[in-house]
Design an enzyme around this catalytic site. Sequence first.
Site, short mmCIF file in Angstrom:
data_model
loop_
_atom_site.label_atom_id
_atom_site.label_comp_id
_atom_site.label_asym_id
_atom_site.label_seq_id
_atom_site.Cartn_x
_atom_site.Cartn_y
_atom_site.Cartn_z
N ASN A 32 8.47 2.34 -6.44
CA ASN A 32 7.29 3.35 -6.73
C ASN A 32 7.51 2.57 -8.29
O ASN A 32 5.74 2.88 -9.18
CB ASN A 32 7.83 5.05 -6.01
CG ASN A 32 7.40 4.91 -4.86
OD1 ASN A 32 6.78 3.98 -4.19
ND2 ASN A 32 8.01 6.10 -4.24
N GLY B 93 0.20 3.84 -2.36
CA GLY B 93 -0.26 3.74 -3.02
C GLY B 93 0.75 5.32 -3.88
O GLY B 93 1.27 5.59 -4.59
N ASP C 224 2.33 -6.11 -5.32
CA ASP C 224 3.25 -7.68 -5.59
C ASP C 224 4.79 -6.52 -6.05
O ASP C 224 6.21 -7.40 -6.16
CB ASP C 224 3.06 -8.00 -6.30
CG ASP C 224 1.69 -8.73 -5.48
OD1 ASP C 224 1.68 -8.43 -4.48
OD2 ASP C 224 0.14 -9.33 -5.49
O1 LIG Z 1 -3.63 -13.91 -3.86
C1 LIG Z 1 -4.46 -13.63 -3.96
O2 LIG Z 1 -5.39 -13.86 -2.96
C2 LIG Z 1 -4.97 -12.91 -4.95
O3 LIG Z 1 -5.96 -12.05 -4.88
C3 LIG Z 1 -4.62 -11.89 -6.45
C4 LIG Z 1 -3.86 -11.73 -7.13
O4 LIG Z 1 -2.65 -11.49 -7.81
C5 LIG Z 1 -3.13 -10.95 -5.38
O5 LIG Z 1 -3.63 -10.66 -3.82
C6 LIG Z 1 -2.68 -9.42 -5.41
O6 LIG Z 1 -1.28 -8.44 -4.72
#
Ligand SMILES: O=C(O)C(=O)C[C@H](O)[C@H](O)CO
Length: 315
Positions: free
Chosen positions: A281, A226, A257
């Site tokens: 990053n 992060g 993601d």
């Molecule tokens: O896919 C999932 O479970 C979500 O919570 C939607 C979000 O867009 C996702 O987690 C982000 O990584």
Amino acid sequence: MDVITIGDGMITFNPVTTGPMRFVEKYIKKVGGAELNFAIGCARLGLKTGWISRLGNDEFGRYIYNYVRGEGIDVSQVKLVDGYPTSLNFKEIMEDGSGRTFYYRNDSPTFTLTPEQLDEDYIKQAKLLHVTGVFPAIGGQNFQVIMKAITLAKQNGLLISFDPNIRLKLWSKEKAKESLLQFLPYVDIVLTGEEEADILLGETDHKQVIKKFKSFGAKYVVIKQGEKGSIGSYLDEYFEAEAIKPRKVVDTVGAGDGFDAGFIYGVLNGWDLNRSLRFANAIGAMVVSVSGDNEGLPYYEDVLAFLGEKEVVER
Ligand SMILES: O=C(O)C(=O)C[C@H](O)[C@H](O)CO
């Protein structure tokens, strides 16, 4: 095709105001889903991307289908199915951009996707299959679908990348560990958070985490930290990439993601480890400064501009 992924697409309701969700009066309809965000990130960078999924045969399902297709993602393996409403997710966002999610996806339309429905010819034309822990955590036969997909991918020489993406609202640490460890022997690229590595391996020391993931067969191990940056290892190489400061933190969902998409872009383009980590990053930092799970995912030139590697003409 460069990249394929399998996931549940959701309508994400983003609150208009920050603070506890019970006091939020207005939401904006958006789109989310971990693997879907990854697919959008890849497509925006210029990778030919396919998304395998099932959506409800309803207004929200149609909206997501068109949204994904509008990003230039191949949707030939997406079907709209009756009897299962499209999944929903309401978000709560605090002043500092952190937040919580509330899922309404108990019977996701993806429960109608079976391992037998996976098309080997479709999978084998890609270079890489990306899987995460969200899809199997939802339930149904999703775990078996991923096991089949990674088996087919391996048999056909694809690279396999894996983000544990452990969502404790969807399953317990024990269940996540028991299930996700079964993917590891197939995985070439691990993209994990520190806590997720601890859940899977019972290990927090970075060098040990890398060593343990590699003992399953991974060539690349990346630890996402992060706002502290990221650490990566490829074979015997090891590199710590400094964090890149976001302009502002508005909404942290989707940053991981986006990071994954950036790193995979680097790997598929034969970049060295530090370039891939720095690029990833930068994307993570860009995602958090925009509201929504995928709106902040940049185009390739935007990343270069953000990194100060390309001149920006503003007016
Ligand atoms: O896919 C999932 O479970 C979500 O919570 C939607 C979000 O867009 C996702 O987690 C982000 O990584």
